[in-house]
Write an enzyme that holds these catalytic residues in place. Structure first.
Site, mmCIF file in Angstrom:
data_model
loop_
_atom_site.group_PDB
_atom_site.id
_atom_site.type_symbol
_atom_site.label_atom_id
_atom_site.label_comp_id
_atom_site.label_asym_id
_atom_site.label_seq_id
_atom_site.Cartn_x
_atom_site.Cartn_y
_atom_site.Cartn_z
ATOM 1 N N ARG A 45 -25.770 -1.066 5.035
ATOM 2 C CA ARG A 45 -25.448 -2.440 4.650
ATOM 3 C C ARG A 45 -26.009 -3.449 5.645
ATOM 4 O O ARG A 45 -26.161 -4.622 5.312
ATOM 5 C CB ARG A 45 -23.923 -2.615 4.564
ATOM 6 C CG ARG A 45 -23.247 -1.713 3.548
ATOM 7 C CD ARG A 45 -21.741 -1.903 3.609
ATOM 8 N NE ARG A 45 -21.049 -1.019 2.666
ATOM 9 C CZ ARG A 45 -19.730 -0.866 2.618
ATOM 10 N NH1 ARG A 45 -18.959 -1.544 3.458
ATOM 11 N NH2 ARG A 45 -19.179 -0.052 1.740
ATOM 12 N N LYS A 92 0.834 -1.198 0.000
ATOM 13 C CA LYS A 92 0.000 0.000 0.000
ATOM 14 C C LYS A 92 0.872 1.252 0.000
ATOM 15 O O LYS A 92 1.777 1.379 0.820
ATOM 16 C CB LYS A 92 -0.923 -0.005 1.227
ATOM 17 C CG LYS A 92 -1.940 1.122 1.221
ATOM 18 C CD LYS A 92 -3.014 0.908 2.262
ATOM 19 C CE LYS A 92 -4.049 2.010 2.203
ATOM 20 N NZ LYS A 92 -5.182 1.788 3.101
ATOM 21 N N GLU A 117 -20.149 -5.168 8.051
ATOM 22 C CA GLU A 117 -21.132 -4.442 8.845
ATOM 23 C C GLU A 117 -22.280 -5.334 9.310
ATOM 24 O O GLU A 117 -22.800 -5.176 10.419
ATOM 25 C CB GLU A 117 -21.691 -3.265 8.035
ATOM 26 C CG GLU A 117 -20.699 -2.147 7.801
ATOM 27 C CD GLU A 117 -19.789 -2.396 6.608
ATOM 28 O OE1 GLU A 117 -18.923 -1.556 6.325
ATOM 29 O OE2 GLU A 117 -19.953 -3.450 5.946
#
Length: 499
Positions: free
Chosen positions: A276, A162, A248
């Protein structure tokens, strides 16, 4: 899309790219389960950098990060890549080589750990390739060209770093998860502490204080430790901190299970991400009337994150759910008061607050509460009353000066203070409702329902976010464009009264 192409006789190739953080989401595995059992040409590229925003959590990231797995798969990939150039030219040789590869895998998988690792995606019906160095562009192109000719579901495991190529991001990928249009070339000097704390910081301090006072409290986040203000909580109460990854739905059901057994869960979640988990919120928390508190950050416009992160619908989709208590603080101290109040209740509760800072109201250090379902008259005027919810109270107070209007801070959307609404309707000729939420089904609609219930007919102007998709941009400008800044509110009310 791959199935649609197949049904229409198209020869397009569908490629899905997913990060290893997002791969922890349940829907990703639902799709793997579905696609792996279909005769469809689909390539899934798993971009594995061991990060979402923060470092990944859970069993799947540990599996993907296993050196044994990476080395073994890397060995197979190298052998296949090098040998295929020769074997393709020999009749029947590739078939023999594939049998040899399968035998090697079987031998290597005698250790349970390796066996499980090598077979995970293959057991979903995908042909696995990798891992491949995602920063070796030429090799990656070769691999993709090879995969383009293969039939059936394929999964390419790509290893990346990353922030690769941007040293600041490589060294601190969490801080540089999002970067400006003009990247920095050196680490910026530490900024002095802001004079006004953000609502996220207020929640972060409150949850630590409440946890110190109540051993039952646990905090849950779906991969938003920094964004939801739980960094200090994790440090101080590691055994009561749960990051469940980008999941979630599981976060909410997990909270419900904890609440069943006498624990007091606080789910720190963005408004847009709570969408969600709507089914779980209804079935696993509300219908059982479980004491789970939702600390809903980023309620309202969110600026640069754009329409996918707009928190403009939670009042509409929450207030229709039985047993829910919904609070909307108007400033920083109200935020702490309403967090303490909702936490103390033996019911599902939600406190929704905006992104960024408030108006600079001093914040109490205590854990005192306020009466549930009772609003406060912040300004007493005449003829016109503004019934304001949450973040819109402050601009409403400013706009009210022009019309000498009364302003009510309702504090709660559910249960709403019907008595205060009826009193304002009785003593004023015109009513204005204002909220940082969609107009459809929101707090303004609630006020209309109360008036209709009591057979009161008064002119009412409902101010909120119209039935549009909000774009990204500066939050202050967005609010002005949406007619919810103090100046825009003043103009809209003035034109309405004049008409």
């Amino acid at each position: 899309m791959a199935i649609a192409d197949k049904l229409q006789g198209s020869h397009n190739r569908s490629v899905a790219v997913i990060g290893d953080g997002a791969m922890t989401a349940g829907q990703a595995f639902e799709a793997l389960n579905c696609a792996g059992d279909m005769d469809v040409d689909l390539l899934v590229i798993l971009n594995d950098n061991e990060m979402s925003i923060s470092p990944n959590v859970g069993a799947l990231p540990k599996y993907l990060a296993s050196n044994v797995v990476r080395d073994m798969h890397g060995l197979f990939s190298t052998i296949k890549a090098q040998s295929s150039k020769v074997l393709d030219k020999l009749p029947g040789a590739m078939e023999i080589a594939q049998k040899v590869e399968h035998k090697i895998k079987s031998m290597a998988s005698e250790a349970d750990h390796v066996k499980q690792s090598l077979s995970l995606f293959e057991n979903f019906g995908f042909e696995y390739t990798g891992p491949v160095d995602g920063h070796d562009v030429e090799k990656l192109v070769d691999v993709l060209q090879d995969l383009r000719g293969r039939k059936g579901p394929q999964l390419l495991h790509v290893i990346t770093k990353k922030g690769n190529g941007y040293k600041l991001a490589e060294n601190d990928p969490v801080k540089y998860h999002a970067v400006s249009a003009k990247p920095q070339t050196q680490v910026a000097e530490a900024k002095p502490a802001a004079a006004k704390p953000t609502y996220t910081e207020i929640f972060g301090k409150w949850v630590c204080d409440q946890a110190a006072a109540d051993q039952r409290l646990v905090a849950i986040t779906p991969a938003m430790r920094e964004g939801s203000g739980l960094v200090e909580f994790e440090q101080r109460f590691p055994e009561r901190y749960f990051d469940v990854g980008i999941a979630e739905q599981h976060a909410v059901t997990f909270a419900g299970g904890l609440a069943c057994e006498g624990v007091k869960p606080v789910v720190a979640i963005y408004s847009t991400f709570l969408q969600r988990a709507y089914d779980q919120l209804v079935h696993d928390v509300a219908l059982q009337n479980l004491p789970v508190m939702f600390a809903i950050d980023r309620a309202g416009v969110v600026g640069a994150d754009g329409p996918t992160h707009a928190g403009l619908y939670d009042l509409s989709f929450l207030r229709c759910i039985p047993n829910m208590v919904i609070a909307a603080p108007s400033d920083e101290n109200e935020c702490r008061l309403l967090l303490s109040t909702c936490y103390a209740l033996d019911a599902p509760t939600a406190v929704r607050y905006p992104r960024g800072s408030g108006c600079g109201t001093p914040v109490s250090d205590g854990l005192e509460t306020v009466p549930v379902g009772k609003g406060v008259l912040r300004r007493e005027g005449r003829q016109t009353a503004i019934i304001a919810f949450g973040s819109m109270v402050q601009p409403a107070l400013t706009a009210a000066e022009t019309f000498d209007a009364s302003v009510a801070d309702m504090r709660f959307v559910k249960p709403v203070d019907e008595a205060l609404i009826l009193e304002l309707a009785k003593s004023h000729d015109y009513l204005v409702t204002v909220e940082e939420n969609a107009e459809q089904g929101g707090a303004g609609s609630l006020v209309l329902e109360v008036l209709a219930k009591h057979k009161i007919c008064k002119p009412v102007l409902v101010l909120g976010v119209a039935d549009i998709v909000t774009e990204h941009g500066d939050p202050a400008k967005l609010l002005d464009d949406l007619g919810l800044s103090a100046a825009a509110m003043e103009k809209r009310i003035g034109e309405w009264l004049a008409a």
